[in-house]
Design an enzyme around this catalytic site. Structure first.
Site, PDB file in Angstrom:
ATOM      1  N   LYS A  63       0.741  -1.300  -0.055  1.00 55.30           N
ATOM      2  CA  LYS A  63      -0.104   0.124   0.188  1.00 55.30           C
ATOM      3  C   LYS A  63       0.859   1.110  -0.133  1.00 55.30           C
ATOM      4  O   LYS A  63       0.749   2.142  -0.635  1.00 55.30           O
ATOM      5  CB  LYS A  63      -0.827   0.100   1.198  1.00 55.30           C
ATOM      6  CG  LYS A  63      -2.045  -0.939   1.449  1.00 55.30           C
ATOM      7  CD  LYS A  63      -3.002  -0.528   2.500  1.00 55.30           C
ATOM      8  CE  LYS A  63      -4.011  -1.828   2.812  1.00 55.30           C
ATOM      9  NZ  LYS A  63      -4.716  -1.449   3.844  1.00 55.30           N
ATOM     10  N   ASP A  86       3.882  -0.571  12.232  1.00 57.70           N
ATOM     11  CA  ASP A  86       2.811  -1.026  12.646  1.00 57.70           C
ATOM     12  C   ASP A  86       2.423  -0.727  13.922  1.00 57.70           C
ATOM     13  O   ASP A  86       3.217  -1.277  14.596  1.00 57.70           O
ATOM     14  CB  ASP A  86       2.596  -2.483  12.350  1.00 57.70           C
ATOM     15  CG  ASP A  86       1.244  -3.171  12.830  1.00 57.70           C
ATOM     16  OD1 ASP A  86       0.493  -2.392  13.326  1.00 57.70           O
ATOM     17  OD2 ASP A  86       1.132  -4.246  12.408  1.00 57.70           O
ATOM     18  N   SER A 170      -9.447  14.746  17.379  1.00 58.91           N
ATOM     19  CA  SER A 170     -10.859  14.910  16.884  1.00 58.91           C
ATOM     20  C   SER A 170     -11.811  15.719  17.816  1.00 58.91           C
ATOM     21  O   SER A 170     -11.734  16.002  18.911  1.00 58.91           O
ATOM     22  CB  SER A 170     -11.442  13.466  16.812  1.00 58.91           C
ATOM     23  OG  SER A 170     -12.837  13.587  16.471  1.00 58.91           O
ATOM     24  N   TYR A 212     -13.508   5.317  20.833  1.00 61.81           N
ATOM     25  CA  TYR A 212     -12.988   6.218  19.854  1.00 61.81           C
ATOM     26  C   TYR A 212     -12.559   7.377  20.457  1.00 61.81           C
ATOM     27  O   TYR A 212     -11.677   8.154  20.602  1.00 61.81           O
ATOM     28  CB  TYR A 212     -13.579   5.994  18.367  1.00 61.81           C
ATOM     29  CG  TYR A 212     -12.825   7.284  17.481  1.00 61.81           C
ATOM     30  CD1 TYR A 212     -11.658   6.835  16.963  1.00 61.81           C
ATOM     31  CD2 TYR A 212     -13.570   8.314  17.290  1.00 61.81           C
ATOM     32  CE1 TYR A 212     -10.999   7.663  15.905  1.00 61.81           C
ATOM     33  CE2 TYR A 212     -13.015   9.273  16.241  1.00 61.81           C
ATOM     34  CZ  TYR A 212     -11.636   9.038  15.568  1.00 61.81           C
ATOM     35  OH  TYR A 212     -11.293   9.888  14.691  1.00 61.81           O
ATOM     36  N   LYS A 216      -9.226   9.757  21.444  1.00 61.99           N
ATOM     37  CA  LYS A 216      -9.072  11.046  20.891  1.00 61.99           C
ATOM     38  C   LYS A 216      -8.664  12.115  21.975  1.00 61.99           C
ATOM     39  O   LYS A 216      -8.017  13.200  21.896  1.00 61.99           O
ATOM     40  CB  LYS A 216      -9.978  11.588  19.937  1.00 61.99           C
ATOM     41  CG  LYS A 216     -10.075  10.497  18.690  1.00 61.99           C
ATOM     42  CD  LYS A 216      -8.916  11.002  17.809  1.00 61.99           C
ATOM     43  CE  LYS A 216      -8.037   9.625  17.256  1.00 61.99           C
ATOM     44  NZ  LYS A 216      -6.756  10.063  16.615  1.00 61.99           N
ATOM     45  N   SER A 251     -13.510   8.913   5.042  1.00 63.83           N
ATOM     46  CA  SER A 251     -12.559   8.207   5.724  1.00 63.83           C
ATOM     47  C   SER A 251     -12.838   6.800   5.163  1.00 63.83           C
ATOM     48  O   SER A 251     -14.030   6.188   5.235  1.00 63.83           O
ATOM     49  CB  SER A 251     -12.747   8.287   7.170  1.00 63.83           C
ATOM     50  OG  SER A 251     -11.899   7.192   7.914  1.00 63.83           O
TER      51      SER A 251
HETATM   52  N1  NAP Z   1     -12.077  11.145   8.963  1.00 63.34           N
HETATM   53  C1  NAP Z   1     -12.471  11.759   9.862  1.00 63.34           C
HETATM   54  O1  NAP Z   1     -13.628  12.067   9.696  1.00 63.34           O
HETATM   55  C2  NAP Z   1     -11.758  12.592  10.962  1.00 63.34           C
HETATM   56  C3  NAP Z   1     -12.402  13.140  12.055  1.00 63.34           C
HETATM   57  C4  NAP Z   1     -11.621  13.515  12.979  1.00 63.34           C
HETATM   58  C5  NAP Z   1     -10.436  12.962  13.350  1.00 63.34           C
HETATM   59  N2  NAP Z   1     -10.004  12.161  12.522  1.00 63.34           N
HETATM   60  C6  NAP Z   1      -8.611  11.919  12.554  1.00 63.34           C
HETATM   61  O2  NAP Z   1      -7.584  11.901  11.444  1.00 63.34           O
HETATM   62  C7  NAP Z   1      -6.699  10.965  11.316  1.00 63.34           C
HETATM   63  C8  NAP Z   1      -6.722  10.170  10.019  1.00 63.34           C
HETATM   64  O3  NAP Z   1      -8.177   9.860   9.905  1.00 63.34           O
HETATM   65  P1  NAP Z   1      -8.661   9.097   8.251  1.00 63.34           P
HETATM   66  O4  NAP Z   1     -10.103   9.398   8.233  1.00 63.34           O
HETATM   67  O5  NAP Z   1      -7.651   9.806   7.144  1.00 63.34           O
HETATM   68  O6  NAP Z   1      -8.342   7.728   8.492  1.00 63.34           O
HETATM   69  P2  NAP Z   1      -8.248   6.495   7.517  1.00 63.34           P
HETATM   70  O7  NAP Z   1      -8.700   6.848   6.014  1.00 63.34           O
HETATM   71  O8  NAP Z   1      -8.977   5.258   8.120  1.00 63.34           O
HETATM   72  O9  NAP Z   1      -6.569   6.197   7.519  1.00 63.34           O
HETATM   73  C9  NAP Z   1      -5.675   5.848   8.706  1.00 63.34           C
HETATM   74  C10 NAP Z   1      -4.188   5.630   8.222  1.00 63.34           C
HETATM   75  O10 NAP Z   1      -3.883   4.959   9.378  1.00 63.34           O
HETATM   76  C11 NAP Z   1      -3.143   3.786   8.901  1.00 63.34           C
HETATM   77  N3  NAP Z   1      -3.244   2.786  10.402  1.00 63.34           N
HETATM   78  C12 NAP Z   1      -4.194   2.254  10.785  1.00 63.34           C
HETATM   79  N4  NAP Z   1      -3.859   1.198  11.892  1.00 63.34           N
HETATM   80  C13 NAP Z   1      -2.348   1.387  11.577  1.00 63.34           C
HETATM   81  C14 NAP Z   1      -1.421   0.640  12.278  1.00 63.34           C
HETATM   82  N5  NAP Z   1      -1.523  -0.231  13.188  1.00 63.34           N
HETATM   83  N6  NAP Z   1      -0.259   0.872  12.018  1.00 63.34           N
HETATM   84  C15 NAP Z   1       0.179   1.850  11.071  1.00 63.34           C
HETATM   85  N7  NAP Z   1      -0.858   2.545  10.501  1.00 63.34           N
HETATM   86  C16 NAP Z   1      -2.229   2.378  10.762  1.00 63.34           C
HETATM   87  C17 NAP Z   1      -4.101   3.332   8.025  1.00 63.34           C
HETATM   88  O11 NAP Z   1      -3.284   2.279   7.085  1.00 63.34           O
HETATM   89  P3  NAP Z   1      -4.179   1.207   6.572  1.00 63.34           P
HETATM   90  O12 NAP Z   1      -4.661   1.904   5.162  1.00 63.34           O
HETATM   91  O13 NAP Z   1      -3.059   0.047   6.241  1.00 63.34           O
HETATM   92  O14 NAP Z   1      -5.326   0.628   7.420  1.00 63.34           O
HETATM   93  C18 NAP Z   1      -4.178   4.541   7.329  1.00 63.34           C
HETATM   94  O15 NAP Z   1      -3.333   4.824   6.425  1.00 63.34           O
HETATM   95  C19 NAP Z   1      -7.135  10.042  12.416  1.00 63.34           C
HETATM   96  O16 NAP Z   1      -5.913  10.136  13.640  1.00 63.34           O
HETATM   97  C20 NAP Z   1      -8.513  10.386  12.961  1.00 63.34           C
HETATM   98  O17 NAP Z   1      -8.803   9.916  14.133  1.00 63.34           O
HETATM   99  C21 NAP Z   1     -10.474  11.968  11.442  1.00 63.34           C
END
Ligand code: NAP
Length: 354
Positions: A63, A86, A170, A212, A216, A251
């Site tokens: 990836k 990881d 968040s 979750y 946060k 997301s």
């Molecule tokens: N999206 C929202 O609405 C939102 C709102 C508020 C806050 N946030 C915060 O913003 C950040 C990013 O969110 P996102 O929506 O972009 O999330 P996402 O699309 O689910 O992406 C998460 C990333 O974290 C990686 N990841 C998950 N578990 C892991 C592990 N064990 N080791 C290494 N990498 C790992 C995933 O890799 P894989 O692809 O391999 O799973 C992916 O690259 C997060 O901290 C989230 O809490 C998001």
């Protein structure tokens, strides 16, 4: 600050300012969890600003390579590398930092701690024995920041610069506070991890969301505690830590683990109406990494503005919780990685009250 539904809705619909741009030549940035989503878009913004070294830190090499290729196609940027980490494995976190530090010329200007997950109903414990979302979102994320402190500090000194640690949190942290019994327990993080406190197997969507949100909130406490302990060189901190809320966006991974079709449709509809694009959300992470506003160290950032955190976080109970959780975190991480206590003693100082 109180966070009402209208605050959320206005924030989501408010036009996001253009990305804050700076010349990043000579700088090195690492974005954790950057193969997709906000992490990928954040990395892409850094690439567009000519960062010299960009590490896409991911758990899956395939990836990661696909993201590197996509980044190159979309921006023409050729200096991205893939690093493997990881967060469900403390060993992997330690190896990632060690590998990065091997290069004697290594510097670290921007560390974006972006990776996070929703609690998992299956594989709910890591091989280190912790609940998966707790280890991923909080313990390993914090461990990464602490293990990188020597490099952040040496970068600051050697290049006369102020590196950044950006923790993605968040707005959901406003919706939660820790019970006094948890904070006053002998070992809050172990208690938080116990099945009595949260049982993934029996957690419905609301409990998963609650868990979750709690992870946060732990991110907000960690960013504040780290910032409060960062030594100053002259009058400026050696490095700056920010906690960034990117706001609701599309997301790939952050969705409740549920069979309920109604809930899945509800989440999709909510996102369809209110979500920002991941690129817009990433502008906030970039702001947390590059803005120079007074008071930015330890701040909570939303809609590219320094914003007051929740009343709980800044109130008396929150101040006590922050202190207790920090000490507990350092104790627990020191058992996992022997370097942690030494790093904390050497690179951090006694806390300055917020
Ligand atoms: N999206 C929202 O609405 C939102 C709102 C508020 C806050 N946030 C915060 O913003 C950040 C990013 O969110 P996102 O929506 O972009 O999330 P996402 O699309 O689910 O992406 C998460 C990333 O974290 C990686 N990841 C998950 N578990 C892991 C592990 N064990 N080791 C290494 N990498 C790992 C995933 O890799 P894989 O692809 O391999 O799973 C992916 O690259 C997060 O901290 C989230 O809490 C998001």
């Amino acid at each position: 600050m109180k966070y009402t539904l209208s605050t959320f809705l206005v924030g989501q619909l408010w036009p996001m300012p253009p990305v804050l741009r700076k010349d990043l030549s000579e700088k090195t940035a690492i974005v954790i969890g950057s193969n997709t989503g906000i992490g990928y878009e954040t990395a892409k913004h850094f690439a567009s600003m000519g960062v010299t070294r960009l590490v896409l830190a991911v758990r899956n090499r395939e990836k990661g390579e696909a993201a590197r290729k996509q980044l190159e196609e979309e921006t023409g940027f050729r200096n991205a590398e893939v690093g493997i980490v990881d967060l469900t494995s403390f060993e992997s976190v330690g190896n990632f930092v060690k590998e990065f530090e091997k290069n004697l010329d290594a510097r670290l200007d921007i560390l974006v701690l972006n990776a996070a997950i929703f609690p998992q109903l299956h594989n709910s414990r890591t091989k280190d024995g912790w609940e998966t979302s707790h280890q991923t979102n909080h313990l390993s994320t914090s461990l990464l920041a602490l293990l990188f402190l020597p490099l952040l500090s040496s970068t600051a000194k050697k290049y006369d610069t102020t590196p950044r640690v950006v923790v993605l949190t968040s707005g959901t942290h406003y919706r939660i506070q820790f019970d006094k019994n948890l904070i006053e327990s002998e070992n809050p993080l172990r208690h938080f991890d116990s099945k009595d406190y949260f049982d993934p197997q029996n957690a419905g969507a609301a409990a998963q969301q609650g868990r979750y949100n709690e992870t946060k909130l732990l991110n907000v406490f960690f960013a504040r505690a780290l910032a409060a302990r960062t030594p100053a060189s002259h009058t400026y901190p050696t490095f700056i830590t920010t906690a960034v809320n990117p706001g609701l966006s599309y997301s790939a991974g952050l969705n409740p683990d549920t069979d309920s079709r109604i809930l899945k449709v509800a989440v999709s509809v909510l996102r369809f109406i209110f979500a920002r694009s991941q690129e817009q959300a990433a502008r906030q992470a970039v702001w947390g990494a590059l803005a120079d506003e007074a008071g930015i160290n330890g701040s909570y950032i939303t809609e590219t503005t320094i914003t007051e955190s929740s009343d709980y976080v800044i109130g008396d109970e929150g101040v006590l919780a922050e202190e207790k959780l920090w000490n507990n975190l350092v104790d627990e991480l020191s058992k996992i990685n022997l370097k942690v206590q030494e790093i904390v003693d050497r690179y951090l100082t006694i806390p300055v009250p917020h």
